[in-house]
Motif scaffolding. Structure first.
Motif: not given
Length: 253
Positions: A1-8, A139-140
């Protein structure tokens, strides 16, 4: 869907947790297989109190020179061509003689001894990473760096803010099962969606009432925002305080 992950990451997800063609996945990003151990374990060392917060910030910055860089955009299936930091001109590597002699400002990689041939990433200029390589933790953005902090905390603050807004016992009260007196996951999900819609409408109404239109005064006074800490001072063990910085700069007695 075009979203990229950002997490701890949790404690058991820190350090090197995956490998592909020699490249190692350290807290979401691909790095040189010969990146020094003290940089690989920087966050774990901070959690274990073997280093202080300021040292952790410095070590996460030093990781950048060992970072793999994209050579081209990912294709439709998610495959991406990546080049090692030596090929990208960020370090000098004995395994790639053409990268030597580029200047004393570039770190010379201390290649780890191995009884077998060099890794695939060390023998070629670039390697194609499939989408499944390190997919669970990838994650990017570099974990802990300033750009990651801006995105991660903005998203987290937004989510936590909506949760707190919707948990207000005078309104939707999300956390109380008594506000959705029906059994079944599907039914609970549907009713929760209505509660979320009502919370969003209440938030939008409050925002609209705080705006001055056509020279008129707003219907209500805007909420005063709390002062926020600089994102560059964040570490997994809390923000770097003025005391931490002063202690870091003081000479040993």
């Amino acid at each position: 869907m075009g979203f990229k992950p950002v997490y701890d990451y949790a404690k058991d997800q820190l350090g090197s947790k995956d490998e592909y063609e020699g490249a190692q996945l350290v807290e979401g990003n691909w790095y040189c297989p010969s990146m020094p151990e003290h940089l690989v374990n920087a966050t774990a060392d901070l959690i274990a109190e073997r280093i202080d917060k300021q040292m952790w910030i410095e070590r996460t910055r030093q990781r950048t020179q060992y970072l793999f860089l994209p050579k081209q955009a990912a294709d439709a299936e998610g495959h991406r061509r990546m080049m090692c930091p030596a090929q990208a001109g960020r370090v000098q590597c004995p395994l790639k003689p053409h990268t030597l002699g580029k200047g004393v400002h570039l770190t010379l990689v201390d290649v780890l001894p191995s009884p077998v041939e060099p890794h695939a990433v060390c023998k070629s200029g670039s390697v194609t990473f499939p989408p499944e390589a390190g997919a669970q933790l990838w994650q990017p953005l570099q974990h802990g760096r300033e750009h990651w902090q801006r995105i991660y905390f903005r998203l987290r603050n937004s989510v936590e803010g909506v949760n707190g807004f919707g948990k207000d016992p005078l309104y939707e009260h999300f956390e109380s099962g008594g506000t959705r007196r029906i059994r079944g996951i599907a039914a609970q999900t549907l009713l929760l969606a209505f509660q979320l819609g009502h919370a969003n409408r209440r938030k939008l109404t409050a925002w609209a009432d705080a705006i001055a239109l056509n020279g008129d005064r707003p219907r209500r006074r805007p909420t005063r925002r709390r002062k926020t800490r600089p994102l560059g001072d964040w570490t997994p063990k809390g923000y770097v305080t003025k005391t931490d910085k002063r202690t870091e700069n003081e000479p040993d007695q």
